[in-house]
Design an enzyme around this catalytic site. Structure first.
Site, mmCIF file in Angstrom:
data_model
loop_
_atom_site.group_PDB
_atom_site.id
_atom_site.type_symbol
_atom_site.label_atom_id
_atom_site.label_comp_id
_atom_site.label_asym_id
_atom_site.label_seq_id
_atom_site.Cartn_x
_atom_site.Cartn_y
_atom_site.Cartn_z
ATOM 1 N N ASP A 159 25.116 65.104 69.295
ATOM 2 C CA ASP A 159 25.589 66.097 69.543
ATOM 3 C C ASP A 159 27.247 66.266 69.352
ATOM 4 O OD1 ASP A 159 25.894 69.101 70.289
ATOM 5 O OD2 ASP A 159 25.384 68.805 72.299
ATOM 6 N N GLY A 178 29.791 73.294 75.511
ATOM 7 C CA GLY A 178 29.276 74.456 75.872
ATOM 8 C C GLY A 178 29.969 75.758 75.103
ATOM 9 N N SER A 228 28.665 73.451 64.937
ATOM 10 C CA SER A 228 29.128 73.499 63.483
ATOM 11 C C SER A 228 29.059 72.250 63.265
ATOM 12 C CB SER A 228 30.360 74.064 63.452
ATOM 13 O OG SER A 228 31.440 73.441 63.965
ATOM 14 N N THR A 229 29.344 71.136 63.833
ATOM 15 C CA THR A 229 29.472 69.869 63.694
ATOM 16 C C THR A 229 27.745 69.012 63.300
ATOM 17 O OG1 THR A 229 31.432 69.222 64.785
ATOM 18 C CG2 THR A 229 30.499 67.353 64.009
ATOM 19 N N LYS A 263 39.450 66.908 68.992
ATOM 20 C CA LYS A 263 38.644 66.986 70.324
ATOM 21 C C LYS A 263 38.997 65.959 71.147
ATOM 22 C CE LYS A 263 36.058 70.232 68.387
ATOM 23 N NZ LYS A 263 34.525 70.103 68.084
ATOM 24 N N GLU A 287 21.634 71.404 76.314
ATOM 25 C CA GLU A 287 22.395 70.200 75.735
ATOM 26 C C GLU A 287 22.065 69.142 76.882
ATOM 27 O OE1 GLU A 287 25.316 72.077 72.553
ATOM 28 O OE2 GLU A 287 25.929 71.602 74.730
#
Ligand code: 5RP
Length: 223
Positions: free
Chosen positions: A81, A95, A30-31, A121, A103
């Site tokens: 990412d 993941g 989503s980011t 996070k 990735e």
């Protein structure tokens, strides 16, 4: 700011790391979706992208950004990412979107990993977020027992009551109860268990920079 707004802000902030005239590595989640929207505003200034998932590929193409196969590009300057967790050294758990294997491949062919994340996070020790591990289905129970021996509880990720099938045609285990104090040693060990396709600890391919969205603005963490 809401978590969604923080993701938008870091997605836009990542534009300053995009190398003009080159191909950029693009992650999943989503980011990253916010980053892809921002990237579309400068699509004429880049050659295109190498994508880490079918989902990101679809989004990139829908916005008119050319997607290269990873084999068409020898090296990328940056890979951008998100992460599920990031520690003080730039090591990550990834993941949550089941894209960890691709990735890690795109991260490995990139000179710098730019992580974009909201402040939820950031952690001291990796492992509170269930660790995703992509596995070959026939090895499931053996790998579940291997994690149990490390104090972890591994469960097969489901989608609509059936095992989720990754872009690579494999399954995902989510492992709880771990406290990963030496991410590099952990990644190295789990990666060599037969049946493990990829482990969602990114210590070899750790972040060089993290753009962390906080209520006070975007913090840039260099590792
Ligand atoms: C996908 C990932 C994502 O980067 C991670 O799950 C973070 O996602 P989000 O930006 O939606 O929080 O590793 O496999």
């Amino acid at each position: 700011m809401t978590q969604d707004e923080l993701k938008t802000v870091v997605g836009r902030a990542a534009l300053r790391y995009v190398p003009l005239g080159e191909v950029v590595g693009v992650g999943t989640g989503s980011t990253v979706n916010k980053f892809i929207e921002a990237l579309a505003t400068m699509k004429d200034q880049i050659r295109g992208a190498v994508s880490s998932s079918e989902a990101s590929t679809d989004r990139l193409r829908a916005l008119g950004i050319r997607v290269f196969d990873a084999n068409e590009v020898e090296e990328l300057a940056v890979y951008i990412d998100g992460a599920d967790e990031i520690d003080g050294q730039g090591c990550m758990i990834k993941g949550g979107g089941a894209a960890l294997t691709r990735e890690k491949i795109v991260a490995a062919q990139s000179r710098r990993f730019i992580c974009i994340a909201d402040e939820s996070k950031k952690v001291e020790v990796l492992g509170k977020y269930p660790l995703p591990v992509e596995i070959i289905p026939m090895a499931t129970q053996r790998i579940v027992r291997k994690f149990a021996a490390l104090g972890g509880t591994a469960t097969v990720r489901l989608r609509y009551d059936n095992p989720l099938v990754t872009d690579n045609g494999q399954h995902i285990l989510d492992v709880t109860g771990l406290s990963i104090r030496d991410p590099l040693a952990f990644e190295t060990e789990v990666k060599q268990w037969p049946g493990v396709v990829e482990v969602g600890v990114f210590a070899q391919q750790k972040a060089a920079v993290c753009l962390l969205g906080t209520s006070g603005g975007v913090q840039t963490l260099n590792f």
